[in-house]
Design an enzyme around this catalytic site. Structure first.
Site, short mmCIF file in Angstrom:
data_model
loop_
_atom_site.label_atom_id
_atom_site.label_comp_id
_atom_site.label_asym_id
_atom_site.label_seq_id
_atom_site.Cartn_x
_atom_site.Cartn_y
_atom_site.Cartn_z
N THR A 57 28.20 15.75 18.63
CA THR A 57 28.69 15.71 17.25
C THR A 57 29.87 14.76 17.11
O THR A 57 30.07 14.14 16.07
CB THR A 57 29.10 17.13 16.81
OG1 THR A 57 27.92 17.92 16.75
CG2 THR A 57 29.76 17.14 15.44
N SER A 104 23.60 17.38 23.01
CA SER A 104 23.75 18.00 24.33
C SER A 104 22.72 19.07 24.66
O SER A 104 22.59 19.46 25.82
CB SER A 104 25.17 18.54 24.51
OG SER A 104 25.36 19.73 23.79
N THR A 137 29.07 19.74 21.91
CA THR A 137 29.70 21.02 22.24
C THR A 137 28.72 22.10 22.66
O THR A 137 29.11 23.08 23.29
CB THR A 137 30.54 21.56 21.06
OG1 THR A 137 29.66 21.86 19.97
CG2 THR A 137 31.59 20.56 20.63
N ASP A 138 27.45 21.92 22.31
CA ASP A 138 26.50 23.01 22.58
C ASP A 138 26.39 23.33 24.06
O ASP A 138 26.17 24.48 24.43
CB ASP A 138 25.11 22.68 22.01
CG ASP A 138 25.09 22.78 20.49
OD1 ASP A 138 26.12 23.22 19.91
OD2 ASP A 138 24.08 22.43 19.89
C1 SIN Z 1 25.53 18.72 20.51
O1 SIN Z 1 25.87 19.61 21.25
O2 SIN Z 1 25.18 17.58 20.92
C2 SIN Z 1 25.47 18.94 19.03
C3 SIN Z 1 26.48 19.95 18.58
C4 SIN Z 1 27.92 19.54 18.82
O3 SIN Z 1 28.26 18.57 19.49
O4 SIN Z 1 28.80 20.29 18.29
#
Ligand code: SIN
Length: 368
Positions: A57, A104, A137-138
């Site tokens: 993100t 991710s 973040t995932d």
């Molecule tokens: C991801 O994990 O690539 C999408 C969600 C995020 O980064 O918060």
């Protein structure tokens, strides 16, 4: 990655062997090269920090400034991401490198290996003081944990992401990235293992978990707490993990071209062994059983006290049991050891021997 399940612990189990992005849209002009070498003595005094970009993100874009959910991750290039935060040049001599560009949830073993190896290569260089990894973040917690075990350097490695895409009003990426560079260039972060920094909070990569799908204060370390926080351009640390990290762990991916396929079976009421059997049949080299409580495994999956059934199952699968893993010494986990050892000559790895393993886990019959 956090699942809402009744499982409170992840556990090694079942005949198993297993270890085993910001840039405000307005700032996307890349003419401000992020790759410039230090030009004067002030720059020469700044730490040299390499920013490795992987997507997420923090590199995401939405249709408008108020799009905070239906955006697309992993769109902004590394150079644009870095150049989008001119303040970085006050924090360090930074340069960006695109290692890969994905959301991710699509991280594969190949990505983890590539990232770890690149970090190790860079950290061997005298002119690199620290690394920042931008990441979705995932699965930040999975990647940070992997790196905490496999990076072979005490120099700081900081993983950073954002909860709002780069195009969003009040995007959190720029400040998170700025803080991450400050930490990666700081003496205070040396030796503390791989760190995760979002929302001004510094957590240990091996401990942190994403607790909320969308809020900016989502990264937490339940029970143990954060290591420290960022204030006024400085990291303030309050504690450190006592667990082995980075250069001190036994894990080394230097000679590896691939990692074994390890799958996860989740426990639930009325669990059956369909998923487990399917993974075995598909050639899994290890299976992690995420069990309830202290990592218990339902009797109908494998009953550690029922040595006969354990042996029968191993025979059906053509496995030779060489090691029995117990990670704590409750009788309902260790009670079958004697009979399995007597029948197979397997060695028992008791809980003490596993105290440095990343997760507390119960048992089980290991086949190779
Ligand atoms: C991801 O994990 O690539 C999408 C969600 C995020 O980064 O918060």
């Amino acid at each position: 990655m956090r699942f809402n399940t009744i499982c409170s612990h992840v556990a090694l189990a079942t005949f198993a062997a297993a270890l085993l992005a910001v840039a405000p849209a307005a700032a996307l002009d890349s003419s401000n090269s992020s790759n410039a070498a230090p030009a004067d003595s002030a720059a020469a005094k700044l730490p040299n920090v390499v920013i490795l970009c992987t997507g997420g993100t923090i590199a995401g874009t939405g249709a408008s400034s108020t799009t905070t959910v239906g955006y697309t991750a992993a769109k902004i290039t590394c150079d644009n991401l870095v150049d989008g935060v001119p303040e970085l040049k006050k924090a360090g001599n930074v340069r960006g490198e695109q290692v890969y560009q994905i959301a991710s949830e699509s991280v594969l073993n190949e990505h983890l290996l590539k990232l770890s190896k690149r970090i190790n290569e860079l950290l061997k260089q005298d002119d690199v003081d620290g690394i920042v990894v931008t990441h979705g973040t995932d699965t930040i917690e999975e990647t940070s944990y992997f790196l905490d075990l496999t990076v072979k350097s005490k120099k700081p490695v900081v993983i950073v992401g954002s909860m709002r895409p780069s195009t969003a009003i009040s995007a959190d990426g720029p400040i998170n990235l700025y803080n991450a560079v400050l930490i990666a260039g700081s003496k205070e972060a040396i030796g503390k293992g791989v760190l995760v920094c979002l929302n001004d909070e510094i957590n240990a990569g091996r401990e942190v978990t994403k607790t909320n799908t969308s809020t900016t204060d989502t990264f937490r370390t339940p029970d143990l707490g954060m290591l420290g926080y960022m204030q006024d351009n400085k990291p303030h640390f309050y504690r450190t993990s006592t667990r082995l990290n980075t250069a001190d762990t036994e894990f080394d991916v230097t000679g590896l071209d691939s990692l074994p396929q390890v799958d996860i079976v989740y426990a639930y009421d009325n669990e059956n062994s369909i998923a487990l059997d399917a993974f075995v049949k598909a050639g899994a080299k290890g299976i992690v059983h995420a069990g309830p409580g202290d990592g218990s495994v339902a009797k109908q999956m494998v009953d550690p006290l029922n040595a006969e059934a354990c042996l029968r199952r191993a025979e059906q699968l053509g496995w030779r049991i060489r090691q029995v893993l117990n990670t704590h010494e409750h009788g309902d986990h260790t009670g079958g050891n004697g009979a399995v050892v007597a029948a197979t000559g397997a060695s028992v790895l008791a809980s003490e021997a596993l105290s440095e393993l990343p997760i507390a886990s119960p048992l089980v019959c290991r086949s190779s």
